[in-house]
Design an enzyme around this catalytic site. Structure first.
Site, PDB file in Angstrom:
ATOM      1  N   GLU A   1     -10.509  18.716 -13.961  1.00  0.00           N
ATOM      2  CA  GLU A   1     -11.109  17.396 -14.104  1.00  0.00           C
ATOM      3  C   GLU A   1     -10.723  16.710 -12.640  1.00  0.00           C
ATOM      4  OE1 GLU A   1     -10.550  14.889 -17.341  1.00  0.00           O
ATOM      5  OE2 GLU A   1     -11.624  13.189 -16.132  1.00  0.00           O
TER       6      GLU A   1
ATOM      7  N   ARG B   1       0.904  26.203 -22.598  1.00  0.00           N
ATOM      8  CA  ARG B   1       0.788  25.414 -21.273  1.00  0.00           C
ATOM      9  C   ARG B   1       2.107  25.611 -20.772  1.00  0.00           C
ATOM     10  NH1 ARG B   1      -0.494  20.026 -20.240  1.00  0.00           N
ATOM     11  NH2 ARG B   1      -2.632  20.487 -21.187  1.00  0.00           N
TER      12      ARG B   1
ATOM     13  N   LYS C   1      -1.212  14.533 -15.646  1.00  0.00           N
ATOM     14  CA  LYS C   1      -2.131  13.688 -14.366  1.00  0.00           C
ATOM     15  C   LYS C   1      -1.887  12.228 -14.615  1.00  0.00           C
ATOM     16  CE  LYS C   1      -5.515  16.725 -14.590  1.00  0.00           C
ATOM     17  NZ  LYS C   1      -7.025  16.949 -14.223  1.00  0.00           N
TER      18      LYS C   1
HETATM   19  P1  ATP Z   1      -3.256  16.948 -17.600  1.00  0.00           P
HETATM   20  O1  ATP Z   1      -2.810  16.982 -19.056  1.00  0.00           O
HETATM   21  O2  ATP Z   1      -2.009  17.244 -16.574  1.00  0.00           O
HETATM   22  O3  ATP Z   1      -4.041  15.863 -17.429  1.00  0.00           O
HETATM   23  P2  ATP Z   1      -5.345  18.386 -17.806  1.00  0.00           P
HETATM   24  O4  ATP Z   1      -5.362  19.502 -19.098  1.00  0.00           O
HETATM   25  O5  ATP Z   1      -6.103  17.167 -18.484  1.00  0.00           O
HETATM   26  O6  ATP Z   1      -4.000  18.280 -17.294  1.00  0.00           O
HETATM   27  P3  ATP Z   1      -7.357  19.692 -16.321  1.00  0.00           P
HETATM   28  O7  ATP Z   1      -7.920  19.135 -15.201  1.00  0.00           O
HETATM   29  O8  ATP Z   1      -8.611  19.501 -17.523  1.00  0.00           O
HETATM   30  O9  ATP Z   1      -6.249  18.879 -16.693  1.00  0.00           O
HETATM   31  O10 ATP Z   1      -6.993  21.023 -16.420  1.00  0.00           O
HETATM   32  C1  ATP Z   1      -7.726  22.247 -15.538  1.00  0.00           C
HETATM   33  C2  ATP Z   1      -7.037  23.475 -16.517  1.00  0.00           C
HETATM   34  O11 ATP Z   1      -5.641  23.469 -16.178  1.00  0.00           O
HETATM   35  C3  ATP Z   1      -7.307  23.580 -17.853  1.00  0.00           C
HETATM   36  O12 ATP Z   1      -7.814  24.743 -18.262  1.00  0.00           O
HETATM   37  C4  ATP Z   1      -5.978  23.188 -18.516  1.00  0.00           C
HETATM   38  O13 ATP Z   1      -5.793  23.932 -19.772  1.00  0.00           O
HETATM   39  C5  ATP Z   1      -5.216  23.843 -17.657  1.00  0.00           C
HETATM   40  N1  ATP Z   1      -3.693  23.349 -17.838  1.00  0.00           N
HETATM   41  C6  ATP Z   1      -3.502  21.915 -17.578  1.00  0.00           C
HETATM   42  N2  ATP Z   1      -2.107  21.686 -17.495  1.00  0.00           N
HETATM   43  C7  ATP Z   1      -1.699  22.852 -17.786  1.00  0.00           C
HETATM   44  C8  ATP Z   1      -0.232  23.208 -17.772  1.00  0.00           C
HETATM   45  N3  ATP Z   1       0.754  22.508 -18.137  1.00  0.00           N
HETATM   46  N4  ATP Z   1       0.220  24.714 -18.100  1.00  0.00           N
HETATM   47  C9  ATP Z   1      -0.820  25.546 -18.052  1.00  0.00           C
HETATM   48  N5  ATP Z   1      -2.367  25.222 -17.718  1.00  0.00           N
HETATM   49  C10 ATP Z   1      -2.724  24.068 -17.801  1.00  0.00           C
HETATM   50 MG    MG Z   2      -8.300  18.313 -19.679  1.00  0.00          MG
END
Ligand code: ATP
Ligand code: MG
Length: 566
Positions: free
Chosen positions: A37, A263, A273
């Site tokens: 995102e 994760r 983020k």
């Molecule tokens: P955040 O929690 O940092 O805001 P998010 O999951 O909301 O992260 P996205 O932009 O939706 O952020 O993430 C893109 C991809 O990266 C998704 O498939 C998510 O599952 C993966 N991802 C996010 N954080 C991690 C992590 N700490 N380890 C592994 N994969 C991750």
């Molecule tokens: Mg997300």
């Protein structure tokens, strides 16, 4: 730069894929995607997901799409889109022309919502946010059906069209999937799939005032792109029944398989983020690319290499269990990579003047210095030696302890690539008592640091010539947080910020050549660690970031000559 591994180590997801291939599923096609995102910069956790998704495609000669999951315009921005593209590329992965946006599917998504309504599987609900929450029930108690649940498909269609046409205020109505208010899975209790939101989208502008929710947009975007394996993190496991339910109701071309993995959580930092954005907005760091940040941009600026990050991601592996990974592992991967590639240089972080009394005034000798003991092809360079040098403050002791082999009154020590010198006297600041200058004599028979008579000198220290050195600012970094896992502590994570995460040293003295280092160029300052020229460098006034300290100083280079670190 080496390219990404086309045969990454196997994991449980690859075992699933092997099985699928054996069964001829998807006609042998493998198509993954990385779906960020654009609401912030990518962090090292995303790197794990990038390496997994792109690495899996490389391994099976499939493809991996880059898809921006841009369904929440109020938090998203093109700045983030641009940074994400740059970071994925920098990590060494390519999506060719397959750069997709959920917003490109808004019209199709709307069409699938209409299909759900027509099939009696979705309805417009007028409850407000608070009522929805209340009606949803709890984990232990069933939910209550909305009084709007049994509207006719015709009425729902008419209301949904009017939602799109902007006839209702924000938040006044939503579209919900009609599933089961008694489901033990709260996500199945008639989840919201569309909301009214007047917010300008960075790609579609003001064309839409209704936006699909993540759970609705994500599975359909996967299906539209023909994704075969939709890899996501464990917290989405509980969303999987909804993912499957939506795809089962509508006439999409395919039904991807969602697979969840754990994760990455790194100790002594934050990996969200939302939290990283707070640090940026509240100016607790200098920006998304502050070298203390766990962002890809921060790590790049600090001097971490894509190879090191990819190796780290392969080393930690892919599992189903959440855990906390030690920062030392990441630093090990960084050192491991830089050790092979980074040229060695001499740099004095905290300078102390050393005068060689018996060395000819005005003379400069060019000494041979090895560029990289790990890489003979890197050859040697010339460094200037003269009567007045700088050494590290730490390398002098007025009263040496038993195991101290560096400079001390009456003791002989080796100046790396220079001569052997013996300290004769020193001066002190009468007020502070701080040592200000050291005097010594050199042995002209020991040029290059050799001892023709075979005498043993245990200590070897680094130096730079005062008249030739370039002055630099050096930034030393420590952990961002002072606790390993802020999420398990009471209180705001910002109260655990490490006040000593940044130490700025001014007036450091470096080999003259380092004045010419371009931003991003890296080297090892012998005995000090790996350093990277920062974008704040100005001509003649370099700024260096310490990427990572050295673990075992010169133990190897000096073979057998103990260099104890204090
Ligand atoms: P955040 O929690 O940092 O805001 P998010 O999951 O909301 O992260 P996205 O932009 O939706 O952020 O993430 C893109 C991809 O990266 C998704 O498939 C998510 O599952 C993966 N991802 C996010 N954080 C991690 C992590 N700490 N380890 C592994 N994969 C991750
Ligand atoms: Mg997300």
């Amino acid at each position: 730069m080496t390219s990404a591994n086309t045969n990454p180590p196997s994991n449980f997801i690859h075992e699933i894929i092997d099985e699928d291939l054996k069964n001829g599923k998807n006609g042998g096609r493998i198509n993954t995607r990385f779906p960020p995102e654009p609401n912030g910069y990518l962090h090292i956790g995303h790197a794990k997901s990038i390496c997994l998704n792109f690495g899996t495609a490389l391994k099976y000669k499939g493809i991996c799409n880059l898809r921006f999951d841009d369904t929440n315009p109020s938090k998203e921005d093109v700045e983030y889109v641009d940074s994400i593209r740059e970071d994925v590329k920098w990590l060494g992965f390519s999506w060719d022309e397959r750069e997709y946006y959920a917003s490109d599917y808004f019209e199709k998504l709307y069409g699938y919502a209409v299909e759900l309504i027509q099939k009696g599987k979705a309805y417009v609900c007028d409850l407000n946010a608070e009522e929805i929450k209340e009606f949803r029930g709890k984990l232990t108690e069933p939910g209550k059906e909305s009084p709007f649940r049994n509207r006719s498909p015709e009425e729902n269609l008419d209301l949904f069209k009017k939602m799109r046409a902007g006839e209702f205020p924000d938040g006044s109505r939503i579209l919900r999937a009609k599933i089961d208010m008694n489901s033990p899975n709260i996500h199945m209790r008639d989840p919201v799939i569309y909301r009214i939101l007047r917010s300008t989208h960075h790609r579609t502008g003001d064309k839409w005032c209704i936006y699909p929710m993540y759970d609705f947009a994500h599975c359909i975007s996967d299906a539209i792109e023909g994704i075969t394996h939709s890899i996501c993190t464990l917290e989405f496991e509980i969303h999987r029944p909804l993912y499957d339910w939506i795809l089962d109701q509508i006439s999409v071309p395919c039904h991807p398989q969602q697979i969840e993995f754990a994760r990455l959580n790194l100790a002594y930092t934050v990996m969200s983020k939302r939290k990283l954005l707070q640090l940026v907005q509240e100016k607790l760091v200098s920006g998304w690319d502050d070298p203390r940040m766990p962002t890809i941009a921060g790590m790049r600026r600090r001097g971490y290499t894509p190879e090191a990050i990819r190796n780290f991601c392969e080393t930690i592996g892919v599992t189903k269990f959440n855990s906390l990974t030690d920062m030392a592992l990441l630093e090990h991967c960084v050192r491991d990579d830089l050790n092979k590639s980074a040229p060695r240089r001499l740099g004095v972080l905290r300078p102390l003047k050393l005068v060689i009394d018996n060395y000819p005034e005005g003379q400069t000798e060019m000494m041979d210095a090895v560029n990289n003991p790990e890489d003979p092809a890197a050859g040697t360079r010339k460094i200037p030696f003269s009567k007045i040098l700088y050494i590290e403050k730490d390398d002098f002791r007025e009263v040496p302890l038993k195991d101290y082999f560096r400079m001390a009154p009456g003791k002989e020590v080796r100046l790396r690539y220079g001569y052997l010198v013996t300290c004769t006297s020193f001066t002190k600041d009468p007020v502070t008592g701080e040592v200000t200058e050291i005097h010594c004599n050199y042995d002209p028979a020991t040029r290059g640091g050799n001892t023709p008579d075979g005498r043993k000198v245990k200590g070897t220290i680094h130096w730079v010539s005062a008249g030739h050195a370039v002055s630099a600012e050096i930034r030393l970094y420590d952990r961002l947080l002072s606790v390993a896992d802020a999420s398990s502590e009471e209180g705001d994570f910002k109260s655990f910020l490490n006040p000593n995460s940044l130490e700025v040293l001014k007036g450091c003295k470096l080999e003259p050549e380092l004045a010419k280092f371009a931003a991003g160029q890296m080297c090892q300052f012998e005995r000090q660690g790996y350093f990277c020229a920062d974008i704040d460098s100005k001509p003649g006034a370099p700024v260096f970031n310490r990427i990572v300290p050295l673990k075992d100083s010169w133990a190897k280079a000096e073979k057998g000559q103990t260099q104890k670190k204090k």
